[in-house]
Design an enzyme around this catalytic site. Sequence first.
Site, PDB file in Angstrom:
ATOM      1  CG  HIS A 100       1.948  24.695  75.490  1.00 24.72           C
ATOM      2  ND1 HIS A 100       1.608  25.557  76.516  1.00 24.72           N
ATOM      3  CD2 HIS A 100       2.009  23.451  76.064  1.00 24.72           C
ATOM      4  CE1 HIS A 100       1.488  24.874  77.652  1.00 24.72           C
ATOM      5  NE2 HIS A 100       1.716  23.605  77.396  1.00 24.72           N
ATOM      6  CG  HIS A 170       5.807  22.782  79.535  1.00 24.50           C
ATOM      7  ND1 HIS A 170       5.793  21.512  80.065  1.00 24.50           N
ATOM      8  CD2 HIS A 170       4.527  23.068  79.222  1.00 24.50           C
ATOM      9  CE1 HIS A 170       4.551  21.045  80.054  1.00 24.50           C
ATOM     10  NE2 HIS A 170       3.761  21.976  79.552  1.00 24.50           N
ATOM     11  CD  GLU A 303       2.995  24.298  82.203  1.00 25.70           C
ATOM     12  OE1 GLU A 303       2.583  24.864  81.155  1.00 25.70           O
ATOM     13  OE2 GLU A 303       2.526  23.216  82.622  1.00 25.70           O
TER      14      GLU A 303
END
Length: 338
Positions: A100, A170, A303
Site C-alpha cells: 500500500h 480501502h 478494493e
Amino acid sequence: MAAPDHFGATPEGERVDRYVLDNGRLRVAVLTLGATVQRLEVADGTDVVLGLGSVDDYLNRSRYFGAVVGRYGNRIGGARFTLDGTEYRLAANDGANSLHGGVRGFDKRVWRAEPAGPADLLLSLVSPDGEEGYPGTLAASVRYLLDGDTLRLEYRATTDAPTVLNLTNHSYFNLAGGGDVRGHVVSLAADRYLPVDDGKIPTGEPAPVAGTPFDFTVPARVDARLGGRYDHCYVFTDDAGSSTGSSTGSGGGALRGRATVTDPDSGRSLEVATSEPGVQFYTGHMLDGAATPFGPFAGLCLETQRFPDAPNRPEFPSAVLRPGETHVSVTEYRFAVS
C-alpha cells in the site's frame, strides 16, 4: 457544502479537515488525511463503514480504514521492481514485500480539498520523485460524488517520468452497522483469482474459481468456506467471457457490475461497479482488537484495482503510467435499503 470541521493535526502540524457530503440519500464524511471515508450513512441513517475518531488513531491504530492507498495499492514482491531497465527499491513494510505504498503512503498524506457542492468533493496531492522509492513526480486526485444512492469515486493521475500506479479505496464495509460480516452474502463476477504464496504475492497466472472455495460467481455467505478467511485478488470477467483490463494510461474504460454484498438480516445491500480489471476481496479476518478498535471480521473490503505485483508481472494488466498519459479509474458503490 458547509465549512469543514477541524478534525485535528498531524505531528508535523498539518491541519486535517473533515468534509461532509449530503444529498438527502447518502451522507459521507471524508477526511483530508488519506482522502479517507470516515463515515458513510445510507438512506436509513446506518453507518456502513469502519471509521476512527482521531488523527492519532488513523496514524497509529488504522489498517487503512477508508483511505485511498498508493502510490501502489496492494503488494509488490520483494519490495522492488524494474522499469525500463532500472531497478527501484521500495520500503519493505509487509515482511519482505511492499504494501500500500510503503511506510508513509497516500493514506498518511494530507490531501488538498476543493469542494464543488454539497455532494461533490475533489481531493488532490503531489507525490515527489523518489517518495517511498517510486520514480517520477506524480499528481493524483480523487473525486467523491454522491448521486442518489451511489457514491462515485473518480481517480486521475499524471507523472513527469515513467512510474507505476495502483490507486484504490480501502473502506471496510459492514452493512449491518455493527457486529461482524461473516453472515454477509457476496457475489463476484470473476471466473478467476490469483493464488498467492505465504507473503500474499501471486504465484503465477490466474486460476479458475470453478470447483474451488474461491468461487463467488454464485452468491455465498462469507463464512461458507475457508472459515470466511479471504484476502485474494479476483479477476473480473468481461462481457465477452474473458478477463481483461485497459492499460493505465488509456483511460478508465467501461463500468460494469462487478460485486454485490447483502446483509440478509437488515436487507441492506451494496453493488460495486468499476473500470478496473480486478478486486482485492478481504474479509477483515486479520483485524486485531488489541491493535485497532475493531476485531476480526468487523468489516470486509472490495478494493478495485490492478493486480498485486503487476510491476513485476508483464503478463498482468499494465500498471505503468508514462508522461503524457492520464490515469483514469472509476468505481461506484450503490446502496439499497429494503
